[in-house]
Design an enzyme around this catalytic site. Structure first.
Site, PDB file in Angstrom:
ATOM      1  N   HIS A 196       0.438  -1.159  -0.055  1.00 41.75           N
ATOM      2  CA  HIS A 196      -0.372  -0.029   0.071  1.00 41.75           C
ATOM      3  C   HIS A 196       0.783   1.007  -0.224  1.00 41.75           C
ATOM      4  O   HIS A 196       0.183   2.540  -0.303  1.00 41.75           O
ATOM      5  CB  HIS A 196      -1.000   0.401   1.020  1.00 41.75           C
ATOM      6  CG  HIS A 196      -1.767  -1.198   1.669  1.00 41.75           C
ATOM      7  ND1 HIS A 196      -3.542  -1.117   0.900  1.00 41.75           N
ATOM      8  CD2 HIS A 196      -2.407  -2.329   1.280  1.00 41.75           C
ATOM      9  CE1 HIS A 196      -3.988  -2.049   0.219  1.00 41.75           C
ATOM     10  NE2 HIS A 196      -2.792  -2.299   0.997  1.00 41.75           N
ATOM     11  N   ASP A 404       3.471   9.378  -0.562  1.00 38.66           N
ATOM     12  CA  ASP A 404       2.445   8.236   0.053  1.00 38.66           C
ATOM     13  C   ASP A 404       2.313   7.878  -1.316  1.00 38.66           C
ATOM     14  O   ASP A 404       2.283   7.833  -2.846  1.00 38.66           O
ATOM     15  CB  ASP A 404       0.816   9.787  -0.396  1.00 38.66           C
ATOM     16  CG  ASP A 404       0.174   9.117   0.922  1.00 38.66           C
ATOM     17  OD1 ASP A 404       0.343   8.219   0.794  1.00 38.66           O
ATOM     18  OD2 ASP A 404      -0.601  10.602   1.205  1.00 38.66           O
TER      19      ASP A 404
HETATM   20  C1  GDG Z   1      -2.010   3.656   3.159  1.00 37.51           C
HETATM   21  C2  GDG Z   1      -1.014   4.408   2.842  1.00 37.51           C
HETATM   22  C3  GDG Z   1      -3.102   4.218   0.673  1.00 37.51           C
HETATM   23  C4  GDG Z   1      -8.111   9.977   7.929  1.00 37.51           C
HETATM   24  N1  GDG Z   1      -8.399  10.858   9.108  1.00 37.51           N
HETATM   25  C5  GDG Z   1     -10.005  10.556   9.139  1.00 37.51           C
HETATM   26  C6  GDG Z   1     -10.355   9.350   8.349  1.00 37.51           C
HETATM   27  N2  GDG Z   1      -9.177   8.862   7.600  1.00 37.51           N
HETATM   28  C7  GDG Z   1      -9.108   7.960   6.102  1.00 37.51           C
HETATM   29  C8  GDG Z   1      -9.409   8.863   5.165  1.00 37.51           C
HETATM   30  C9  GDG Z   1      -8.541   7.433   4.609  1.00 37.51           C
HETATM   31  C10 GDG Z   1      -7.415   6.440   5.136  1.00 37.51           C
HETATM   32  O1  GDG Z   1      -8.413   7.245   6.544  1.00 37.51           O
HETATM   33  C11 GDG Z   1      -6.354   7.422   4.804  1.00 37.51           C
HETATM   34  O2  GDG Z   1      -5.488   6.577   3.452  1.00 37.51           O
HETATM   35  P1  GDG Z   1      -4.158   7.462   3.181  1.00 37.51           P
HETATM   36  O3  GDG Z   1      -4.631   6.884   1.476  1.00 37.51           O
HETATM   37  O4  GDG Z   1      -5.350   9.055   3.052  1.00 37.51           O
HETATM   38  O5  GDG Z   1      -3.457   7.003   4.095  1.00 37.51           O
HETATM   39  P2  GDG Z   1      -2.586   5.889   4.930  1.00 37.51           P
HETATM   40  O6  GDG Z   1      -3.405   5.756   6.143  1.00 37.51           O
HETATM   41  O7  GDG Z   1      -1.725   6.791   4.512  1.00 37.51           O
HETATM   42  O8  GDG Z   1      -2.971   4.998   4.174  1.00 37.51           O
HETATM   43  C12 GDG Z   1      -1.754   5.555   1.402  1.00 37.51           C
HETATM   44  C13 GDG Z   1      -3.196   3.730   1.796  1.00 37.51           C
HETATM   45  O9  GDG Z   1      -2.958   2.867   2.630  1.00 37.51           O
HETATM   46  C14 GDG Z   1      -4.135   2.921   1.004  1.00 37.51           C
HETATM   47  O10 GDG Z   1      -4.024   1.809   0.365  1.00 37.51           O
HETATM   48  O11 GDG Z   1      -3.136   5.298  -0.116  1.00 37.51           O
HETATM   49  O12 GDG Z   1      -1.380   5.493   0.080  1.00 37.51           O
HETATM   50  O13 GDG Z   1      -0.386   5.198   3.396  1.00 37.51           O
HETATM   51  O14 GDG Z   1      -9.538   6.500   3.854  1.00 37.51           O
HETATM   52  O15 GDG Z   1     -10.545   9.384   5.223  1.00 37.51           O
HETATM   53  N3  GDG Z   1     -11.407   9.099   8.474  1.00 37.51           N
HETATM   54  C15 GDG Z   1     -12.366   8.888  10.379  1.00 37.51           C
HETATM   55  N4  GDG Z   1     -11.633   9.540  10.617  1.00 37.51           N
HETATM   56  C16 GDG Z   1     -10.866  10.737  10.365  1.00 37.51           C
HETATM   57  O16 GDG Z   1     -10.174  11.483  11.249  1.00 37.51           O
HETATM   58  N5  GDG Z   1     -13.464   8.162   9.756  1.00 37.51           N
END
Ligand code: GDG
Length: 497
Positions: A196, A404
């Site tokens: 990821h 990222d």
């Molecule tokens: C890893 C990789 C890759 C965030 N704050 C809250 C919340 N979130 C949710 C977001 C989103 C998820 O968490 C975060 O996903 P990201 O992709 O932005 O980043 P990582 O957590 O680092 O994820 C990344 C991912 O895996 C998938 O393969 O894209 O590059 O690092 O869905 O909305 N959700 C809630 N409250 C929050 O305060 N409910």
């Protein structure tokens, strides 16, 4: 009650708890596509999602949960409960079934888990894979625990497999050695791995003394999937450098009579469910009261786990620079940053938190007045539906990670917009999402003036241009959504692509 795999297999047909309705997952299941893949799916990830309520889960848990809900299957992950026991003992597993999904929660010794999770996974691999050699912490006990925990996962999984036909899908950097450990136990199933996070270029990768072992581990999978073409290229070059193995034009490499396939499978989101939540959040009283408080202001939003890879201090500096370079936005724009707490036991995370709080305080100290707070910084998680509402209520989505894997928030921001009056996404070129989302305003997050000017451009963009950019982006994230991601990975793993 803790169970061992032999006890569990006898109970596998029992149904525990409420059936999981597909609607609760928010997924428009692609049943026809997946019916072509008949084998049982076995997913392994460090943690299990809450399959009783995936609607509040982040992208990954929903993606996995939907795959399992569609076709049924088993999900193995670490339990939230810990217990000391010897690695040579039988694994302690708690099995549960909700509808078609069976979960196996593996109890692990706390000390060893912490050295594996806070240690090797998040103090060695996470910074290394995000190009942050300055933050990498190498300790022999981290690596030892990483291998021990992976061996425990392998032993547990070997006991849970129902035969050679089960398709095993392993997720993320916590579990790189899992296939190698399974092969050692005689498992011959098709095993796929999806990373990821980014895969670093060879020159950075060799900085870890363990690079050869990690590559050898990855070579034990049948399919190794990445988020972007850049990551695939970095991986293949590291494999070639270490083993003189070459990949053909389809991404296949032959070795010891086996074929390894390495490809890019960009992860997507469930567009409809975010759009629905964003729409329904208009009814949310808190969103309504926030709208009234910022009436007349344009809102810029950032949503991230509080992680140093997300570029948060630089983003706040860019907002301050916006106010310097484009003073017409003073008292006219406000920046809301949701930074949910994460990995607080790792010292680099305490450092980034302190840095962020100092930056937010300094900017507000300089610009705020009685009627206007330039930066609203919220260090707590917000519910998923409210988050969708906040994204919709914001005219600019600011996603500026320094590195990222993909960044799902970028896609969620697009999905949450009102198609008739959409906001503008400002996106770092170093997010994996930038490979797909070219119609956003792509910026270099290290160039603070450039980010400030892109925010100004976004705030001033005419409706017609906003609609044109948004509709192109929406079309692409709808085509490459979460269902397509899992369909293409699983079809490749099953040898159908
Ligand atoms: C890893 C990789 C890759 C965030 N704050 C809250 C919340 N979130 C949710 C977001 C989103 C998820 O968490 C975060 O996903 P990201 O992709 O932005 O980043 P990582 O957590 O680092 O994820 C990344 C991912 O895996 C998938 O393969 O894209 O590059 O690092 O869905 O909305 N959700 C809630 N409250 C929050 O305060 N409910």
């Amino acid at each position: 009650m803790l169970q061992r795999p032999d006890e569990i297999l006898n109970e596998a047909s029992q149904t525990v708890g409420d059936p999981l309705e597909r609607d609760a997952l928010g997924g428009e299941a692609e049943l026809t596509g997946d019916r072509a893949i008949p084998r049982r799916l076995v997913v392994v990830s460090n943690r299990l999602g809450n399959i009783r309520d995936l609607s509040q889960a982040g992208g990954l848990a929903v993606g996995i949960g939907d795959a399992l809900a569609e076709r049924g299957g088993l999900w193995l992950g670490a339990s939230a409960e810990y217990q000391d026991y010897a690695a040579s003992d039988e694994p302690l597993i708690r099995l549960e079934r909700v509808g078609k999904i069976e979960t196996a929660a593996l109890t692990l010794p706390y000390e060893e888990y912490s050295l594996y999770y806070n240690g090797y996974a998040n103090s060695t691999l996470w910074p290394l894979f995000h190009y942050r050699l300055d933050l990498v912490n190498h300790r022999a006990e981290f690596l030892h625990a990483y291998r021990q925990i992976n061996a425990r996962f392998a032993k547990a999984l070997a006991g849970l497999l129902s035969g050679n036909d089960d398709l095993v899908w392993v997720h993320d950097y916590h579990l790189i050695p899992l296939a190698a450990q399974l092969r050692r136990l005689g498992v011959r199933n098709r095993i796929g791995f999806f990373l990821h996070i980014p895969f670093p270029p060879p020159d950075l990768f060799v900085a870890t003394p363990d690079h050869e072992e990690l590559i050898d581990d990855l070579l034990q999978y049948d399919v190794v999937g990445f988020q972007t073409e850049t990551d695939v290229g970095n991986f293949r070059r590291s494999v070639q450098a270490a083993n003189s193995i070459t990949f053909d034009i389809n991404g296949s490499a032959e070795m010891n009579g086996r074929t390894l396939l390495s490809r890019c499978f960009p992860i997507g989101i469930d567009v409809d469910s975010i759009a629905r939540m964003a729409n329904e959040a208009a009814e949310d009283v808190q969103i309504d009261s926030m709208r009234r408080q910022i009436l007349g202001l344009k809102q810029i939003i950032g949503v991230d786990r509080l992680d140093y890879s997300k570029g948060l201090p630089g983003r706040m500096q860019a907002f301050a620079r916006l106010l310097e370079r484009h003073p017409e936005h003073e008292r006219a724009a406000t920046y809301l940053q949701i930074a949910s707490p994460t990995r607080e036991e790792v010292s680099a995370y305490a450092d980034i938190r302190a840095q962020l709080e100092a930056t937010a305080g300094a900017v507000n100290g300089r610009y705020a007045d009685l009627a206007w707070t330039p930066i609203r910084y919220i260090h707590r998680a917000v519910s998923r539906s409210r988050l969708a509402g906040l994204l919709r209520a914001s005219q600019v989505g600011l996603v500026t990670p320094l590195r990222d894997g993909m960044n799902l928030v970028a896609k969620e921001y697009i999905a949450a917009q009102d198609e008739a009056d959409p906001g503008v996404l400002v996106l770092s070129r170093f997010a994996g999402a930038a490979e797909e989302l070219a119609e956003s305003l792509i910026v270099n997050p290290y160039a603070v003036d450039e980010v400030a000017d892109a925010i100004a451009k976004a705030l001033a963009m005419p409706l017609e241009e906003r609609i044109a950019r948004h509709s192109a982006l929406l079309k692409r994230i709808t085509r490459n959504d979460a269902a397509e991601w899992r369909r293409s990975f699983l079809a490749t793993l099953a040898g159908e692509n």
